[in-house]
Design a protein around this motif. Structure first.
Motif, PDB file in Angstrom:
ATOM      1  N   PRO A  91       0.840  -1.208   0.000  1.00  0.00           N
ATOM      2  CA  PRO A  91       0.000   0.000   0.000  1.00  0.00           C
ATOM      3  C   PRO A  91       0.876   1.259   0.000  1.00  0.00           C
ATOM      4  O   PRO A  91       1.958   1.286   0.577  1.00  0.00           O
ATOM      5  N   CYS A  92       0.400   2.291  -0.651  1.00  0.00           N
ATOM      6  CA  CYS A  92       1.112   3.581  -0.691  1.00  0.00           C
ATOM      7  C   CYS A  92       1.158   4.163   0.712  1.00  0.00           C
ATOM      8  O   CYS A  92       0.129   4.247   1.392  1.00  0.00           O
ATOM      9  N   THR A  93       2.336   4.549   1.159  1.00  0.00           N
ATOM     10  CA  THR A  93       2.460   5.123   2.502  1.00  0.00           C
ATOM     11  C   THR A  93       1.992   6.568   2.550  1.00  0.00           C
ATOM     12  O   THR A  93       1.628   7.057   3.608  1.00  0.00           O
ATOM     13  N   SER A  94       1.994   7.241   1.413  1.00  0.00           N
ATOM     14  CA  SER A  94       1.582   8.641   1.392  1.00  0.00           C
ATOM     15  C   SER A  94       0.068   8.793   1.545  1.00  0.00           C
ATOM     16  O   SER A  94      -0.404   9.600   2.345  1.00  0.00           O
ATOM     17  N   CYS A  95      -0.682   8.002   0.793  1.00  0.00           N
ATOM     18  CA  CYS A  95      -2.149   8.114   0.832  1.00  0.00           C
ATOM     19  C   CYS A  95      -2.794   6.974   1.605  1.00  0.00           C
ATOM     20  O   CYS A  95      -4.023   6.887   1.666  1.00  0.00           O
ATOM     21  N   LYS A  96      -1.976   6.101   2.185  1.00  0.00           N
ATOM     22  CA  LYS A  96      -2.447   4.948   2.972  1.00  0.00           C
ATOM     23  C   LYS A  96      -3.323   4.019   2.136  1.00  0.00           C
ATOM     24  O   LYS A  96      -4.301   3.459   2.620  1.00  0.00           O
ATOM     25  N   GLY A  97      -2.992   3.877   0.856  1.00  0.00           N
ATOM     26  CA  GLY A  97      -3.695   2.949  -0.014  1.00  0.00           C
ATOM     27  C   GLY A  97      -4.992   3.464  -0.597  1.00  0.00           C
ATOM     28  O   GLY A  97      -5.677   2.754  -1.316  1.00  0.00           O
ATOM     29  N   ARG A  98      -5.361   4.689  -0.319  1.00  0.00           N
ATOM     30  CA  ARG A  98      -6.623   5.239  -0.829  1.00  0.00           C
ATOM     31  C   ARG A  98      -6.505   5.730  -2.261  1.00  0.00           C
ATOM     32  O   ARG A  98      -7.482   5.733  -3.008  1.00  0.00           O
ATOM     33  N   GLY A  99      -5.338   6.212  -2.652  1.00  0.00           N
ATOM     34  CA  GLY A  99      -5.145   6.726  -4.008  1.00  0.00           C
ATOM     35  C   GLY A  99      -5.452   8.207  -4.148  1.00  0.00           C
ATOM     36  O   GLY A  99      -5.241   8.772  -5.217  1.00  0.00           O
ATOM     37  N   VAL A 100      -5.975   8.823  -3.105  1.00  0.00           N
ATOM     38  CA  VAL A 100      -6.301  10.254  -3.160  1.00  0.00           C
ATOM     39  C   VAL A 100      -5.822  10.944  -1.893  1.00  0.00           C
ATOM     40  O   VAL A 100      -5.655  10.321  -0.839  1.00  0.00           O
ATOM     41  N   HIS A 101      -5.587  12.237  -2.008  1.00  0.00           N
ATOM     42  CA  HIS A 101      -5.234  13.115  -0.884  1.00  0.00           C
ATOM     43  C   HIS A 101      -6.272  14.223  -0.809  1.00  0.00           C
ATOM     44  O   HIS A 101      -6.823  14.620  -1.837  1.00  0.00           O
ATOM     45  N   PRO A 102      -6.521  14.772   0.385  1.00  0.00           N
ATOM     46  CA  PRO A 102      -7.358  15.981   0.427  1.00  0.00           C
ATOM     47  C   PRO A 102      -6.597  17.145  -0.225  1.00  0.00           C
ATOM     48  O   PRO A 102      -5.383  17.252  -0.092  1.00  0.00           O
ATOM     49  N   ARG A 103      -7.307  17.977  -0.952  1.00  0.00           N
ATOM     50  CA  ARG A 103      -6.671  19.139  -1.587  1.00  0.00           C
ATOM     51  C   ARG A 103      -6.170  20.106  -0.522  1.00  0.00           C
ATOM     52  O   ARG A 103      -6.670  20.135   0.607  1.00  0.00           O
ATOM     53  N   ILE A 104      -5.177  20.899  -0.869  1.00  0.00           N
ATOM     54  CA  ILE A 104      -4.557  21.820   0.095  1.00  0.00           C
ATOM     55  C   ILE A 104      -5.583  22.812   0.639  1.00  0.00           C
ATOM     56  O   ILE A 104      -5.627  23.072   1.837  1.00  0.00           O
ATOM     57  N   GLY A 105      -6.418  23.355  -0.214  1.00  0.00           N
ATOM     58  CA  GLY A 105      -7.443  24.301   0.232  1.00  0.00           C
ATOM     59  C   GLY A 105      -8.420  23.660   1.192  1.00  0.00           C
ATOM     60  O   GLY A 105      -8.889  24.296   2.130  1.00  0.00           O
ATOM     61  N   ARG A 106      -8.709  22.394   0.981  1.00  0.00           N
ATOM     62  CA  ARG A 106      -9.618  21.689   1.895  1.00  0.00           C
ATOM     63  C   ARG A 106      -8.970  21.534   3.264  1.00  0.00           C
ATOM     64  O   ARG A 106      -9.623  21.688   4.294  1.00  0.00           O
ATOM     65  N   ARG A 107      -7.680  21.222   3.274  1.00  0.00           N
ATOM     66  CA  ARG A 107      -6.979  21.083   4.553  1.00  0.00           C
ATOM     67  C   ARG A 107      -6.907  22.412   5.292  1.00  0.00           C
ATOM     68  O   ARG A 107      -7.045  22.464   6.509  1.00  0.00           O
ATOM     69  N   ILE A 108      -6.707  23.493   4.567  1.00  0.00           N
ATOM     70  CA  ILE A 108      -6.553  24.811   5.193  1.00  0.00           C
ATOM     71  C   ILE A 108      -7.903  25.386   5.631  1.00  0.00           C
ATOM     72  O   ILE A 108      -8.075  25.816   6.763  1.00  0.00           O
ATOM     73  N   LEU A 109      -8.872  25.392   4.729  1.00  0.00           N
ATOM     74  CA  LEU A 109     -10.143  26.058   4.998  1.00  0.00           C
ATOM     75  C   LEU A 109     -11.093  25.234   5.859  1.00  0.00           C
ATOM     76  O   LEU A 109     -11.803  25.779   6.693  1.00  0.00           O
TER      77      LEU A 109
END
Length: 119
Positions: free
Chosen positions: A97-115
């Motif tokens: 599994p991808c260690t960056s996305c934990k196997g999900r294949g997606v990341h939250p967008r930067i604006g979503r994390r900030i706002l």
């Protein structure tokens, strides 16, 4: 509004005593106010000035970005290219599994994390 209209308004306000009765004057003023409230986008832009128009466009762009964040909150993971798995370098059949996305294949967008402060 045209220059002739501005001149006519200035001349009407600076004129001497008005021989018309008060009721006619009141109805005339309401008619002039109705004409002035029907302004176009160019009139609004000229009254705001260049900085006001810039700020208005900036607020509109920010609003559209927030709507985009609510419709599409996630972005594809760049490390695994959205697959959610890494293939081995030497043994290409091996996967993890991808260690960056934990196997999900997606990341939250930067604006979503900030706002929106989501993990």
């Amino acid at each position: 509004m045209s220059l002739a209209h501005h001149i006519a308004v200035v001349l009407n306000t600076t004129a001497g005593p008005n021989p018309q009765p008060d009721q006619v004057t009141a109805s005339g003023q309401t008619a002039n106010q109705a004409v002035e409230t029907n302004s176009t986008a160019a009139d609004i832009a000229s009254s705001l000035g260049p900085m006001g128009v810039f700020l208005l466009l900036l607020m509109a762009a920010f609003f559209l970005y927030v709507v985009s964040l609510s419709l599409h909150p996630n972005a594809k993971c760049n490390r695994c290219k959205g697959a959610g798995r890494h293939h081995g370098g030497i043994f290409s059949y091996a996967q993890r599994p991808c260690t960056s996305c934990k196997g999900r294949g997606v990341h939250p967008r930067i604006g979503r994390r900030i706002l929106f402060k989501s993990p």
